[in-house]
Design a protein around this motif. Structure first.
Motif, PDB file in Angstrom:
ATOM      1  N   ASN A   5     -20.577  11.653 -26.206  1.00  0.00           N
ATOM      2  CA  ASN A   5     -19.329  12.582 -26.632  1.00  0.00           C
ATOM      3  C   ASN A   5     -18.368  11.644 -27.502  1.00  0.00           C
ATOM      4  O   ASN A   5     -17.776  12.151 -28.345  1.00  0.00           O
ATOM      5  N   GLU A  48     -19.331  11.806 -31.224  1.00  0.00           N
ATOM      6  CA  GLU A  48     -18.862  13.429 -31.706  1.00  0.00           C
ATOM      7  C   GLU A  48     -17.256  13.439 -32.025  1.00  0.00           C
ATOM      8  O   GLU A  48     -16.942  13.705 -33.035  1.00  0.00           O
ATOM      9  N   VAL A  49     -16.697  12.720 -30.956  1.00  0.00           N
ATOM     10  CA  VAL A  49     -15.064  12.746 -31.412  1.00  0.00           C
ATOM     11  C   VAL A  49     -14.772  11.768 -32.338  1.00  0.00           C
ATOM     12  O   VAL A  49     -13.941  12.229 -33.105  1.00  0.00           O
ATOM     13  N   ALA A  71     -16.592  11.320 -35.154  1.00  0.00           N
ATOM     14  CA  ALA A  71     -16.756  11.971 -36.175  1.00  0.00           C
ATOM     15  C   ALA A  71     -15.779  12.808 -36.526  1.00  0.00           C
ATOM     16  O   ALA A  71     -15.283  12.945 -37.663  1.00  0.00           O
ATOM     17  N   GLU A  72     -15.440  13.758 -35.551  1.00  0.00           N
ATOM     18  CA  GLU A  72     -14.095  14.642 -35.731  1.00  0.00           C
ATOM     19  C   GLU A  72     -12.882  14.032 -36.304  1.00  0.00           C
ATOM     20  O   GLU A  72     -12.184  14.290 -37.317  1.00  0.00           O
ATOM     21  N   ASP A  83     -13.163  12.785 -39.904  1.00  0.00           N
ATOM     22  CA  ASP A  83     -13.194  13.886 -40.775  1.00  0.00           C
ATOM     23  C   ASP A  83     -11.705  14.412 -41.115  1.00  0.00           C
ATOM     24  O   ASP A  83     -11.317  14.405 -42.241  1.00  0.00           O
ATOM     25  N   HIS A  84     -10.968  14.187 -39.892  1.00  0.00           N
ATOM     26  CA  HIS A  84      -9.362  14.821 -40.118  1.00  0.00           C
ATOM     27  C   HIS A  84      -8.723  13.643 -40.649  1.00  0.00           C
ATOM     28  O   HIS A  84      -7.896  13.786 -41.493  1.00  0.00           O
ATOM     29  N   SER A 131     -20.946  12.547 -40.791  1.00  0.00           N
ATOM     30  CA  SER A 131     -19.602  12.044 -40.832  1.00  0.00           C
ATOM     31  C   SER A 131     -19.312  10.667 -40.362  1.00  0.00           C
ATOM     32  O   SER A 131     -18.606   9.795 -41.038  1.00  0.00           O
TER      33      SER A 131
END
Length: 205
Positions: free
Chosen positions: A120, A123-124, A126-127, A130-131, A185
């Motif tokens: 996870n 994934e975090v 990557a998020e 992106d931000h 990302s």
């Protein structure tokens, strides 16, 4: 042959026009009655610079926490930056951004990633990237737009900070090896950091 009489050197200079410069007039020292006004002006300038710094700090930290700028706030922040550039603090703006504001802001980003475990975390990450890349970074560039002509741009400083204070600290290498296909990302992040987070490379703004 009779020699003519040559005028003396001082007489010749006098006839040609004097080369002597007028004595400089030195400003008189301020009288005691002017000191309170001088001190009040200096204090007002210091308070103005302090207020400008505080507004910039508050805005930057708010951006890292996920907030946005209010209407007309960007114009006010740019004016504060320009005011600071003309003050005694002007030469320290970039260093202060890099060592204080950016470091403090990216700490929030790092903590958010470290709260997650296992796959996870990728994934975090990557998020978060992106931000940061689509929201935080452009906003920081806009806030510090008046700061130009430095060895490193605000963009490069911010990307270097993300690389050193976030990516290298969360150590995603093992997690990437465990996955056959990393998120797009993450691939973009690695390419951007390799290309742009290097002095003298990438877009200048």
């Amino acid at each position: 042959m009779t020699r003519g009489f040559a005028p003396s050197v001082p007489t010749a200079f006098h006839e040609m026009g004097s080369f002597r410069r007028p004595r400089p007039r030195f400003m008189s020292s301020p009288v005691l009655s002017d000191l309170p006004r001088f001190q009040a002006t200096r204090q007002a300038l210091q308070l103005s610079s302090s207020s400008a710094w505080n507004s910039v700090q508050t805005a930057v930290i708010n951006v890292f926490k996920g907030g946005g700028l209010q209407s007309n706030e960007l114009y006010a922040l740019n004016e504060n930056i320009r005011r600071l550039l003309k003050s005694e603090l002007g030469s320290f703006i970039t260093d202060y951004f890099q060592n204080q504001l950016l470091a403090k802001g990216l700490l929030f980003v790092e903590e958010k990633i470290k709260l997650c475990e296992g796959e996870n975390r990728i994934e975090v990450l990557a998020e978060v990237w992106d931000h940061f890349f689509t929201e935080t970074l452009p906003t920081l560039q806009a806030i510090f737009y008046p700061v130009q002509g430095q060895e490193l741009t605000i963009r490069q400083i911010s990307l270097l900070g993300f690389r050193d204070l976030v990516l290298l600290k969360v150590k995603p290498g093992d997690l990437l090896l465990a996955r056959s296909q990393p998120p797009s990302s993450i691939v973009q992040m690695l390419l951007v950091l390799q290309r742009d987070a290097t002095p003298g490379s990438g877009p200048r703004w």
